[in-house]
Each structure stands twice: as structure tokens, then as C-alpha cells.
Design an enzyme around this catalytic site. Structure first.
Site, mmCIF file in Angstrom:
data_model
loop_
_atom_site.group_PDB
_atom_site.id
_atom_site.type_symbol
_atom_site.label_atom_id
_atom_site.label_comp_id
_atom_site.label_asym_id
_atom_site.label_seq_id
_atom_site.Cartn_x
_atom_site.Cartn_y
_atom_site.Cartn_z
ATOM 1 N N GLU A 95 0.850 -1.207 0.000
ATOM 2 C CA GLU A 95 0.000 0.000 0.000
ATOM 3 C C GLU A 95 0.877 1.245 0.000
ATOM 4 O O GLU A 95 1.729 1.419 0.881
ATOM 5 C CB GLU A 95 -0.920 0.003 1.224
ATOM 6 C CG GLU A 95 -1.852 1.220 1.237
ATOM 7 C CD GLU A 95 -2.890 1.181 2.367
ATOM 8 O OE1 GLU A 95 -3.286 0.076 2.792
ATOM 9 O OE2 GLU A 95 -3.281 2.264 2.810
ATOM 10 N N LYS A 287 -7.138 -0.444 11.500
ATOM 11 C CA LYS A 287 -6.575 -0.863 10.203
ATOM 12 C C LYS A 287 -5.297 -0.073 9.949
ATOM 13 O O LYS A 287 -4.297 -0.610 9.465
ATOM 14 C CB LYS A 287 -7.619 -0.629 9.100
ATOM 15 C CG LYS A 287 -7.235 -1.207 7.745
ATOM 16 C CD LYS A 287 -6.436 -0.276 6.892
ATOM 17 C CE LYS A 287 -6.166 -0.857 5.520
ATOM 18 N NZ LYS A 287 -5.252 -0.044 4.718
ATOM 19 N N ASP A 303 3.708 -14.471 11.694
ATOM 20 C CA ASP A 303 2.376 -14.854 11.221
ATOM 21 C C ASP A 303 1.416 -13.675 11.375
ATOM 22 O O ASP A 303 0.862 -13.456 12.456
ATOM 23 C CB ASP A 303 1.919 -16.073 12.037
ATOM 24 C CG ASP A 303 0.584 -16.622 11.578
ATOM 25 O OD1 ASP A 303 -0.124 -15.924 10.847
ATOM 26 O OD2 ASP A 303 0.259 -17.747 11.971
ATOM 27 N N HIS A 400 -1.836 10.634 -0.014
ATOM 28 C CA HIS A 400 -2.212 9.434 -0.762
ATOM 29 C C HIS A 400 -2.193 9.691 -2.256
ATOM 30 O O HIS A 400 -1.721 8.887 -3.042
ATOM 31 C CB HIS A 400 -3.641 9.003 -0.378
ATOM 32 C CG HIS A 400 -3.665 8.041 0.756
ATOM 33 N ND1 HIS A 400 -4.772 7.334 1.115
ATOM 34 C CD2 HIS A 400 -2.689 7.669 1.625
ATOM 35 C CE1 HIS A 400 -4.489 6.568 2.143
ATOM 36 N NE2 HIS A 400 -3.240 6.759 2.475
HETATM 37 C C1 MEV Z 1 -5.507 3.711 5.187
HETATM 38 O O1 MEV Z 1 -4.845 2.540 4.771
HETATM 39 C C2 MEV Z 1 -5.467 3.823 6.691
HETATM 40 C C3 MEV Z 1 -6.261 5.012 7.263
HETATM 41 O O2 MEV Z 1 -7.596 4.954 6.809
HETATM 42 C C4 MEV Z 1 -6.198 4.871 8.768
HETATM 43 C C5 MEV Z 1 -7.068 5.854 9.510
HETATM 44 O O3 MEV Z 1 -8.085 6.325 8.978
HETATM 45 O O4 MEV Z 1 -6.728 6.112 10.680
HETATM 46 C C6 MEV Z 1 -5.663 6.298 6.821
#
Ligand code: MEV
Length: 449
Positions: A95, A287, A303, A400
Site C-alpha cells: 500500500e 486498520k 504470522d 495518498h
Molecule cells: C488507510 O490505509 C489507513 C487510514 O484509513 C487509517 C485511519 O483512517 O486512521 C488512513
């Protein structure tokens, strides 16, 4: 049914590829860009075979039915100071922006005392799940608790041959508990066993010991009561809430941001608080943490599925899914921390078999499992910090989209000149795949004229 095959695993790699080509590929031309497998022995799958057959043999040994390798970029996030020691941290991740975000968080905290980390505990868990119908024997009410002290002693003695090496390294079986589930499931009990596995993740060790424990349990109860238990299964638990590491950062409020520091620190605290109280936000927040954690876990051949499953269960340990990180502002003091279970190893498993995992551990200074726990948790915290800081300041899309634009430029095979012009053009515009395509097409046309 005509695409069903038996004996696939017995085919050579080339035969497997040919079978795939014949049965499942729509494009067998190997056209531009080369998408297809192509003819026997050729094509894109073969292009990703390692050119050193010895390495390829190692990769093929990791899994079954292999036809190729699936490369993921390995990046480095430098300038991580953790407990005063500087690390360059390897990250295997596809990513975009993740490694850049980690690096920028590392630099940010470098100027504010670095990261701090501490291992809170290191216990792993395994279970022997079994049923036993012997609550009443010879008209006498008996419970497993009557037998348990002797059973536990016998199990420890009779599995000693399997635990001796681990005990010599300072680990082994820490305790065995009997858990009675008969109120919720008829005749169901479990032995819940806690282990210390030192520098190894310990899955194989734990599972071997548990299976032996199941045998000893069966023999013991059958001999004592004439009623054999049924061992349903013996397996480690990937839930390790007693194998937790804490990473944290802290600073004075005025150091938080170059302007309006108190405002942004409070906004940051609020964003973390929202992830504590709202599961929809918590999942995305966590995430972001796992963006960092998985990348290091993968780079060191640990793992990541186990770490993820456990982390998410831990995030819901009070019954509601919450953010794994927390933030406080007390007076003039900002503190941001992460507590997370982290069952990883630095010996055994693939850690020394995968050449890049071996290298990653070398880059990290060949850490102990506990040091690696701290490095990984720090990376999770750094990643989370970078994401939330972007969200409460510039927004996430700016960074991004910069990376996204690079990917799109690569996709169109742009020259350096084309890339430069496109970047300038999109500096104050919204990047989208179609907008970039249109711009690049125009650029190419105008340059032809
Ligand atoms: C993107 O891979 C992860 C984010 O969405 C985490 C977040 O919103 O804290 C940027």
C-alpha cells in the site's frame, strides 16, 4: 466438472502452469502488458520465478502447488528511535504512503524524545478441548476436580521429554488449568495451558506438547475411572491477552504542532477518543495501526494472520470493538500509546529460512522476541500517529494522491518529462485515473504536433 483435476500436486511446476493456461486463462497471448501465462514454460508466472534456482527451491518449500512468486515491495523506514536505540525498520507492504507515513512519524518523534516501549508480559496459551462423561461413576458423583491435581502432575511429568529444551532456554509450560464448560456444552471441558516460548513464536512447540497432553489425559482418566474422555482437539490459541507490549510517545503540548499546537493536540485526542467509542471509526483506526504492524510482521516472516486475529479480539475484549491506541492530554502533557498483544518469534519458523526475513532481522540488529515485539508495536503506533495527524490537519488524500499519481504515471509509462509536467499540473487539482489519462493523452498529442 471438466476443469476438476486430481493429482494436481503431482504435476511439475511447468505442467501446473500449462494446465492453468489450458483451463483457466482467458488471455494466453502474453500480450502487452504481459498478463498471461503464455505457453508452456514461458509467460508471466515464469518471469517471477527466482533466477537463482536455489532460492526458488526455498520458496517452493514454504507452500504447496506453487507456480510462481508474488512479489511485494520491501521498504525501509529509517530514524526510528525506540528506548534510545536507533532502528531502520524493514516493511513488506504493497500500500502506497505507508512507508512514507512511518518515516515521517519517526522523524517527528526523533525531535521529541523518540518512542518508548515496554513488554508487559509474554505468556502464550494452548488448549486441549475434551468431553468426559464420567461425572457419575459407580453411583458415586465424581468431578474432574477430584482428579485434577494428580492429573496435572502426571501431564507435566509425562510431557517433560518434549519440554526439556524449552525449559533449558528458560521457558516451558507455566501452568495447566481445568476449565469446566459443562453448563454451556454438555460434558465439555478444556485444559487451558500457559506457555513461555522465549524467542520463538512457539506454535509447533505448543501444538506438539498439547497433543501429547491429550494422550496423557486420555490414558489417565481411562485408568482412573474406566471412562475415556474424547479429545476433540488440541491446539494453541492465537488469543494471547497475556503477551502484550506497550509503545508510547509523549511531549509538551506546545511541541505538538508548529502553530495552534493546543488546538491540534486536542483535535488529535478527540479523533482517538472517537475511535474508542465508535466501532465504525475504530475498525479504520485499527486498520491504520495494522498497516504498520503487518508490514514488519511480514518482513520478519512472522504470522500476520495470527497477530491480526488476536489484535482485533483484544480490541473487543470489553465487549465493544475499540481503538487499540489511546491518547490523553493532562495539563500541558500529550501522551499517545498503544497496548497490543504480539506473539512473534525471532527464531524458528520461517524467520531464518526466508532469506529476506533473515536479512530484515539482521537490519534490526537480530533482536530478541521481546525487542521485536517493541519494534512492531512502535511501528503500529507510528503509523497510527501519522494517519490520525494527517486526518486532523491536512486530510489524508493529499499524501495518498501524490503516491497514487506516481502509480498512474507508471501505469502510462510516462517519461520523466511527462511525469514532471503532470505532477505540476495536478499540484492544485484532484487526481483521478481518468483525469490523469486525459491529461497525459493531451500532453502526448500536443508534443507530437
Ligand atoms: C488507510 O490505509 C489507513 C487510514 O484509513 C487509517 C485511519 O483512517 O486512521 C488512513
Amino acid at each position: 466438472m471438466n476443469k476438476v483435476i486430481s493429482g494436481f500436486s503431482k504435476l511439475t511446476k511447468e505442467q501446473k502452469i500449462q494446465w492453468l493456461t489450458d483451463n483457466f486463462l482467458s488471455d494466453t497471448e502474453g500480450s502487452n502488458p504481459p498478463r498471461a501465462l503464455g505457453v508452456m514454460g514461458g509467460g508471466i508466472l515464469k518471469k517471477f520465478w527466482h533466477n537463482d534456482p536455489e532460492f526458488q527451491k526455498v520458496f517452493d518449500g514454504f507452500s504447496e502447488n506453487t507456480v510462481s512468486n508474488f512479489p511485494i515491495p520491501l521498504g525501509i523506514a529509517p530514524n526510528f528511535v525506540i528506548n534510545g536505540k536507533t532502528y531502520a525498520i524493514p516493511m513488506a507492504i504493497e500500500e502506497s504512503s505507508v512507508v512514507a507515513a512511518a518515516s515521517s512519524a519517526a522523524k517527528y518523534w526523533l525531535e521529541r524524545g523518540g518512542f518508548h516501549a515496554e513488554v508487559l508480559n509474554t505468556q502464550k496459551v494452548g488448549q486441549v478441548h475434551f468431553t468426559w462423561a464420567g461425572a457419575v461413576v459407580n453411583d458415586k458423583h465424581q468431578t474432574l476436580w477430584d482428579f485434577f491435581p494428580e492429573l496435572k502432575k502426571t501431564i507435566l511429568e509425562e510431557t517433560a521429554f518434549l519440554t526439556v529444551n524449552m525449559r533449558n532456554r528458560g521457558g516451558g509450560v507455566l501452568d495447566i488449568e481445568l476449565v469446566d464448560f459443562t453448563e454451556t456444552e454438555e460434558e465439555y471441558y478444556q485444559l487451558r495451558v500457559t506457555f513461555e516460548t522465549c524467542d520463538s513464536m512457539g506454535a509447533n512447540f505448543i501444538n506438539s506438547v498439547l497433543e501429547e497432553m491429550g494422550i496423557v489425559l486420555t490414558q489417565f482418566l481411562t485408568a482412573k475411572t474406566g471412562i475415556a474422555p474424547v479429545v476433540v482437539m488440541s491446539i494453541l490459541s492465537n488469543y494471547t491477552p497475556q503477551c502484550v507490549v506497550r509503545a508510547w510517545v509523549e511531549c509538551d503540548i506546545e511541541d505538538f504542532h508548529d502553530k495552534d499546537a493546543a488546538f491540534y493536540a486536542e483535535k488529535f485526542r478527540k479523533a482517538v477518543r472517537i475511535a474508542r467509542i465508535d466501532p465504525y471509526r475504530a475498525v479504520t483506526h485499527n486498520k491504520g495501526i495494522f498497516n504498520g504492524i503487518d508490514a514488519v510482521v511480514l518482513a520478519t516472516a512472522n504470522d500476520f494472520r495470527a497477530i491480526e486475529a488476536c489484535g482485533h479480539a483484544y480490541a473487543a475484549c470489553d465487549g465493544q470493538y475499540r481503538s487499540l491506541s489511546q491518547c490523553t492530554i493532562e495539563g500541558n502533557h500529550f501522551k499517545f500509546w498503544l497496548d497490543i498483544p504480539m506473539a512473534v518469534g525471532t527464531v524458528g519458523g520461517l524467520t531464518s529460512l526466508h532469506p529476506l526475513a533473515k536479512l530484515s532481522l539482521d537490519i534490526l540488529g537480530n533482536p530478541s522476541a521481546q525487542e521485536l515485539m517493541m519494534i512492531i508495536a512502535t511501528m503500529g503506533l507510528a503509523q497510527n500517529f501519522a494517519a490520525v495527524r494527517s486526518l486532523v490537519t491536512t486530510g489524508i488524500q493529499k499524501g495518498h494522491m501524490k503516491m497514487h499519481l506516481s502509480n498512474i504515471l507508471n501505469h502510462f509509462n510516462c517519461t520523466e518529462g511527462e511525469s514532471e509536467k503532470t505532477r505540476q499540473y495536478f499540484d492544485d487539482k484532484t487526481v483521478s485515473f481518468s483525469a490523469v489519462r486525459e491529461y497525459v493523452e493531451q500532453l502526448r498529442k500536443s508534443e507530437l504536433v
